[in-house]
Write an enzyme that holds these catalytic residues in place. Structure first.
Site, PDB file in Angstrom:
ATOM      1  N   GLU A 186      79.905   5.826  87.582  1.00 24.66           N
ATOM      2  CA  GLU A 186      80.680   6.257  86.426  1.00 24.66           C
ATOM      3  C   GLU A 186      81.455   5.068  85.852  1.00 24.66           C
ATOM      4  O   GLU A 186      82.189   4.383  86.580  1.00 24.66           O
ATOM      5  CB  GLU A 186      81.647   7.379  86.860  1.00 24.66           C
ATOM      6  CG  GLU A 186      82.403   7.990  85.708  1.00 24.66           C
ATOM      7  CD  GLU A 186      82.833   9.441  85.975  1.00 24.66           C
ATOM      8  OE1 GLU A 186      82.242  10.103  86.841  1.00 24.66           O
ATOM      9  OE2 GLU A 186      83.760   9.896  85.300  1.00 24.66           O
ATOM     10  N   ASN A 229      85.560  11.566  91.065  1.00 25.42           N
ATOM     11  CA  ASN A 229      84.966  12.874  90.769  1.00 25.42           C
ATOM     12  C   ASN A 229      83.993  13.121  91.926  1.00 25.42           C
ATOM     13  O   ASN A 229      82.830  12.735  91.883  1.00 25.42           O
ATOM     14  CB  ASN A 229      84.256  12.853  89.418  1.00 25.42           C
ATOM     15  CG  ASN A 229      85.261  12.591  88.301  1.00 25.42           C
ATOM     16  OD1 ASN A 229      86.383  13.110  88.314  1.00 25.42           O
ATOM     17  ND2 ASN A 229      84.893  11.759  87.351  1.00 25.42           N
ATOM     18  N   GLU A 310      91.142  16.833  85.100  1.00 26.57           N
ATOM     19  CA  GLU A 310      89.837  16.785  84.438  1.00 26.57           C
ATOM     20  C   GLU A 310      88.808  17.665  85.144  1.00 26.57           C
ATOM     21  O   GLU A 310      87.671  17.267  85.383  1.00 26.57           O
ATOM     22  CB  GLU A 310      89.345  15.342  84.340  1.00 26.57           C
ATOM     23  CG  GLU A 310      90.313  14.454  83.569  1.00 26.57           C
ATOM     24  CD  GLU A 310      89.789  13.048  83.318  1.00 26.57           C
ATOM     25  OE1 GLU A 310      88.999  12.547  84.116  1.00 26.57           O
ATOM     26  OE2 GLU A 310      90.193  12.456  82.288  1.00 26.57           O
ATOM     27  N   LYS A 379      97.925   4.984  87.739  1.00 32.38           N
ATOM     28  CA  LYS A 379      97.303   4.013  86.827  1.00 32.38           C
ATOM     29  C   LYS A 379      98.389   3.166  86.173  1.00 32.38           C
ATOM     30  O   LYS A 379      99.534   3.611  86.044  1.00 32.38           O
ATOM     31  CB  LYS A 379      96.495   4.742  85.749  1.00 32.38           C
ATOM     32  CG  LYS A 379      95.241   5.406  86.299  1.00 32.38           C
ATOM     33  CD  LYS A 379      94.347   5.949  85.179  1.00 32.38           C
ATOM     34  CE  LYS A 379      93.137   6.660  85.780  1.00 32.38           C
ATOM     35  NZ  LYS A 379      92.157   7.121  84.783  1.00 32.38           N
ATOM     36  N   ASP A 384      95.449   6.124  79.963  1.00 29.27           N
ATOM     37  CA  ASP A 384      94.215   5.927  80.716  1.00 29.27           C
ATOM     38  C   ASP A 384      93.599   4.553  80.473  1.00 29.27           C
ATOM     39  O   ASP A 384      92.635   4.451  79.711  1.00 29.27           O
ATOM     40  CB  ASP A 384      93.202   7.021  80.318  1.00 29.27           C
ATOM     41  CG  ASP A 384      91.975   7.002  81.195  1.00 29.27           C
ATOM     42  OD1 ASP A 384      91.965   6.254  82.166  1.00 29.27           O
ATOM     43  OD2 ASP A 384      91.039   7.758  80.892  1.00 29.27           O
ATOM     44  N   GLU A 406      96.983   1.590  90.421  1.00 29.06           N
ATOM     45  CA  GLU A 406      95.529   1.626  90.186  1.00 29.06           C
ATOM     46  C   GLU A 406      95.220   0.872  88.904  1.00 29.06           C
ATOM     47  O   GLU A 406      95.728   1.219  87.831  1.00 29.06           O
ATOM     48  CB  GLU A 406      95.047   3.078  90.090  1.00 29.06           C
ATOM     49  CG  GLU A 406      93.550   3.204  89.827  1.00 29.06           C
ATOM     50  CD  GLU A 406      93.066   4.662  89.800  1.00 29.06           C
ATOM     51  OE1 GLU A 406      93.368   5.425  90.742  1.00 29.06           O
ATOM     52  OE2 GLU A 406      92.386   5.045  88.825  1.00 29.06           O
ATOM     53  N   GLU A 412      85.981   0.008  80.989  1.00 28.59           N
ATOM     54  CA  GLU A 412      85.588   1.266  80.352  1.00 28.59           C
ATOM     55  C   GLU A 412      85.931   1.287  78.868  1.00 28.59           C
ATOM     56  O   GLU A 412      85.150   1.745  78.054  1.00 28.59           O
ATOM     57  CB  GLU A 412      86.286   2.435  81.067  1.00 28.59           C
ATOM     58  CG  GLU A 412      86.043   3.768  80.390  1.00 28.59           C
ATOM     59  CD  GLU A 412      86.707   4.934  81.093  1.00 28.59           C
ATOM     60  OE1 GLU A 412      87.279   4.750  82.184  1.00 28.59           O
ATOM     61  OE2 GLU A 412      86.641   6.053  80.546  1.00 28.59           O
ATOM     62  N   HIS A 540      93.420   5.113  72.525  1.00 32.93           N
ATOM     63  CA  HIS A 540      92.526   6.260  72.634  1.00 32.93           C
ATOM     64  C   HIS A 540      91.848   6.597  71.305  1.00 32.93           C
ATOM     65  O   HIS A 540      91.766   7.758  70.914  1.00 32.93           O
ATOM     66  CB  HIS A 540      93.306   7.483  73.151  1.00 32.93           C
ATOM     67  CG  HIS A 540      92.455   8.432  73.951  1.00 32.93           C
ATOM     68  ND1 HIS A 540      91.452   9.176  73.387  1.00 32.93           N
ATOM     69  CD2 HIS A 540      92.449   8.752  75.268  1.00 32.93           C
ATOM     70  CE1 HIS A 540      90.884   9.927  74.317  1.00 32.93           C
ATOM     71  NE2 HIS A 540      91.461   9.672  75.470  1.00 32.93           N
TER      72      HIS A 540
END
Ligand code: BDP
Length: 723
Positions: A186, A229, A310, A379, A384, A406, A412, A540
């Protein structure tokens, strides 16, 4: 004294199979552990004067010491070559107990401060000889010392009189792999997973050892093998055998394995009807599971958990809270010395509160309720992993619960493995940020290294950018981020510039002009990426799903996954009002921070639109209106990438063709992508600002419909493509 095995250096003997295969290739496989022959006659001669045989007592059969000796031999063979007949003093390797009494008493103070992972690399006079000693209080420390010594040689630094010592500030320094059991990864683009689950435990791929070497060389001492996940299957015996095989390989390099724990595993693989953390049967199941895991992997590190986030299951499904859930797992691991890293990345779109505020609200009220072997993994920012985020307000806000940081190494939201973005400066922005929770100087770095609140455990995690691409990270420059993460995890005070320099010298060469130029590319990269994608605190606004490229118009589905929720552009202005007149997420920070960030005139421009909805006419410090400044920032980012293309071209003769060609192609694509970002975002925001594109900014090449209708298919790392 125990028998000392004197190891003769054998000319150009390549000891480890995996490397021998690749020694000629410049395909990036060797990362920063290339050990290329030193051709400069003076440097070589100065090393030959000092570096003789390797002396090491291997009688205790420590796998870590054996790795250390092998690495040192391999490094010296590569860097210096034939040492036969050398009259030079020896290099002594081993833990401090084995040093002669006299030397030990001289070094006592230095050794005392090293803890159980620190190293000391020093030239000493032990009459009648001089020698280099590489030591520590543990064999792991010795292993780290070897890597440091070889780094020093790879950078052609003088060794006469050398005296290097250090111990890590943070005790658990982990990579987090978002790797699925199906071998997809991912959010990482560099191929598939490096864990070949199907062939494990029968076939141990040579690259597992090289992965461990790379990690150990920068001090990483743990790895979470599976995606947050999570899939409960990994907790079944068939998979635990595979995990154990990896753990056996990594142990020689001081690396422990961890797994992600799916909260509903007791139902999915345990046959229970519930996963309620307060149900005694569920607790018993996890206790049993932990015992079973430790029977396979005696030094198993623990669990990383994403719960009630999520769509992942968690304690709230049963009306319990995060502490109930974390403590259940902590109880199961505690007898074995394991830890739980409970992720604070929780938000719920049913909750009307600004997503920015939810984790703080949730966890501050639970402070004091977690068992001692639980850490909250937070994080760097509250949303994010955006290209630039203000630090998370939760840092320092749970003085009784250890907090781990984190970071996302994989890019990403920053062009995947296509765009050059050296992230150390951004990570340092977070680490150096002052939370003021316990007076001035309460930096995030001090919160997470445990020094501010004397936490028993400390941890830092980096979401890995490694895949099974030949060069591990896809973009050859992306390996700099893996490297930088490890270096900062060891010592968050190291400067980004030094890390960039070390990495460049070892990965490419020591040519001063080349090193300066690549350092410059690296250090200018992150600000440029921010400029052409999400400048001035925008966040975002990426394309939905795969997150590669722009999508500021995205407004479908759950609001907290859209772009319009975050940029709030309208005819008046743009930006998310998180002050008192808006969501007041700002109130979660200390008043010193609120004072600065609450005022659009005082806040750093970088965070302006993160906290304020600002009118298009607002006068920026440059004297430009916000609209003009926004346009100019996008253009500045594009121009910077264009500049790198030329700069890299000038380095053609100083680097191998293979890597030069690949980076050339990547920069070309990055340039086009940067233009796309600029054109798409400006065309879209112009529909609100209704102002012309200012001078100095190239007009968008196409109309807005084109950008909005553009679809990128099958983007690697997109979870939607992975099942
Ligand atoms: C987001 C990613 C998603 C991860 C999630 C997480 O888009 O794929 O699962 O974070 O951190 O950044 O759990």
């Amino acid at each position: 004294m125990r028998s000392v095995i004197l190891i003769r250096l054998v000319a150009l003997t390549v000891l480890l199979y995996p490397l021998s295969e690749y020694i000629q290739a410049e395909d990036g496989y060797r990362l920063w552990l290339r050990y290329e022959p030193i051709t400069d006659a003076n440097i070589r001669a100065s090393y030959l004067k000092v570096l003789g045989d390797i002396e090491c007592d291997l009688s205790e059969r420590s796998p870590q010491l054996t790795s250390a000796v092998e690495e040192l031999r391999m490094g010296l063979d590569g860097l210096i070559g034939d040492r036969a007949g050398s009259e030079a003093p020896s290099i002594w390797l081993g833990i401090q107990q084995n040093i002669t009494n006299k030397t030990r008493s001289n070094l006592e103070n230095e050794l005392r401060d090293l803890g159980n992972e620190g190293y000391l690399v020093k030239e000493i006079q032990e009459d009648p000889e001089r020698k280099i000693i590489i030591t520590g209080n543990t064999n792991k420390g010795v292993l780290y010392g070897v890597f440091v010594f070889l780094r020093h040689l790879q950078m052609h630094r003088p060794i006469e009189g050398m005296n290097l010592s250090s111990s890590p500030k943070i005790s658990n320094r982990l990579l987090n792999h978002w790797d699925n059991l199906t071998q997809t990864v991912e959010r990482t683009m560099a191929g598939s997973s490096i864990w070949n689950w199907f062939d494990l435990p029968y076939y141990i791929e040579p690259h597992y050892t090289d992965y461990a070497r790379a990690c150990a060389s920068i001090g990483i001492n743990g790895t979470v093998l599976t995606n947050v996940n999570a899939n409960a299957t990994v907790l079944q015996p068939q998979f635990l055998e595979k995990v154990a095989a990896l753990a056996d390989t990594f142990r020689s390099y001081g690396i422990r394995v961890y797994l992600t724990a799916r909260f509903s595993a007791p139902i999915e693989i345990g046959g229970l009807r519930t996963a309620d953390p307060l149900d005694p049967q569920v607790q018993a199941w996890w206790n049993e599971k932990a015992n079973e895991i430790y029977s396979y992997i005696p030094d198993f590190g623990g669990f990383l958990v994403k719960a009630n986030s999520e769509g992942q299951p968690g304690p709230q499904n049963y009306g319990r809270n995060h502490a109930d859930g974390a403590n259940m797992l902590a109880r199961a691991l505690e007898p074995h010395g394991g830890i739980v890293m409970w992720r604070a990345f929780v938000y719920d779109f049913e909750v009307k509160e600004d997503r920015h505020k939810q984790a703080y609200t949730e966890f501050t009220q639970l402070d004091g309720q977690f068992l001692p072997n639980v850490l909250l993994q937070i994080k760097n920012g509250a949303i994010d992993f955006m290209p630039r985020e203000p630090f998370h307000p939760l840092f320092g806000a749970t003085p009784h619960t250890p907090q781990a940081l984190e970071l996302q190494i994989t890019q990403e939201y920053m062009g995947g493995d296509v765009h050059l973005a050296y992230l150390a400066p951004m990570w340092k922005e977070t680490l150096n940020a002052d939370t003021f929770v316990s007076g001035t100087g309460s930096t995030v770095g001090r919160v997470i290294d445990g020094s501010l609140f004397a936490y028993k455990h400390s941890a830092i995690a980096g979401v890995s950018n490694v895949g099974n691409e030949r060069n591990w990270t896809g973009h050859p420059m992306a390996a700099a981020n893996w490297y930088a993460f490890g270096r900062l995890a060891w010592d968050h005070e190291i400067r980004s510039e030094s890390i960039a320099e070390e990495w460049t010298r070892m990965t490419f060469n020591n040519d001063p002009e080349f090193v300066e130029s690549v350092k410059d590319l690296l250090l200018s990269s992150h600000p440029a990426v921010v400029d052409y994608s999400m400048p001035l605190g925008l966040h975002h606004i990426m394309a939905a799903g795969h997150h590669y490229g722009p999508g500021p118009w995205h407004d479908q589905g759950r609001p907290d996954w859209t772009s319009t929720y975050y940029h709030q552009a309208d005819e008046v202005g743009i930006g998310f009002d998180r002050t008192q007149s808006g969501s007041n997420a700002l109130e979660q920070y200390s008043h010193e921070v609120v004072k600065k960030w609450g005022d659009p005139q005082q806040i750093e421009e970088e965070y302006l639109l993160w906290f304020h909805h600002i009118s298009w006419e607002f006068t920026m410090p440059s004297g430009n209106s916000l609209w003009d400044e926004l346009c100019l920032r996008y253009q500045r980012g594009v121009n910077e990438v264009a500049k790198w293309e030329k700069q890299w071209e000038r380095l053609r003769t100083k680097v191998d063709h293979q890597r030069h060609a690949r980076i050339t192609a990547l920069l070309k694509r990055q340039h086009q992508d940067a233009i796309f970002w600029k054109d798409a975002c400006l065309s879209y925001f112009q529909t609100f600002s209704k102002r012309p594109i200012p001078n100095g900014v190239e007009k968008p090449a196409r109309n807005l419909e084109y950008y909005m209708n553009f679809k990128l298919h099958h983007v690697p790392g997109d979870p939607a493509e992975q099942w």
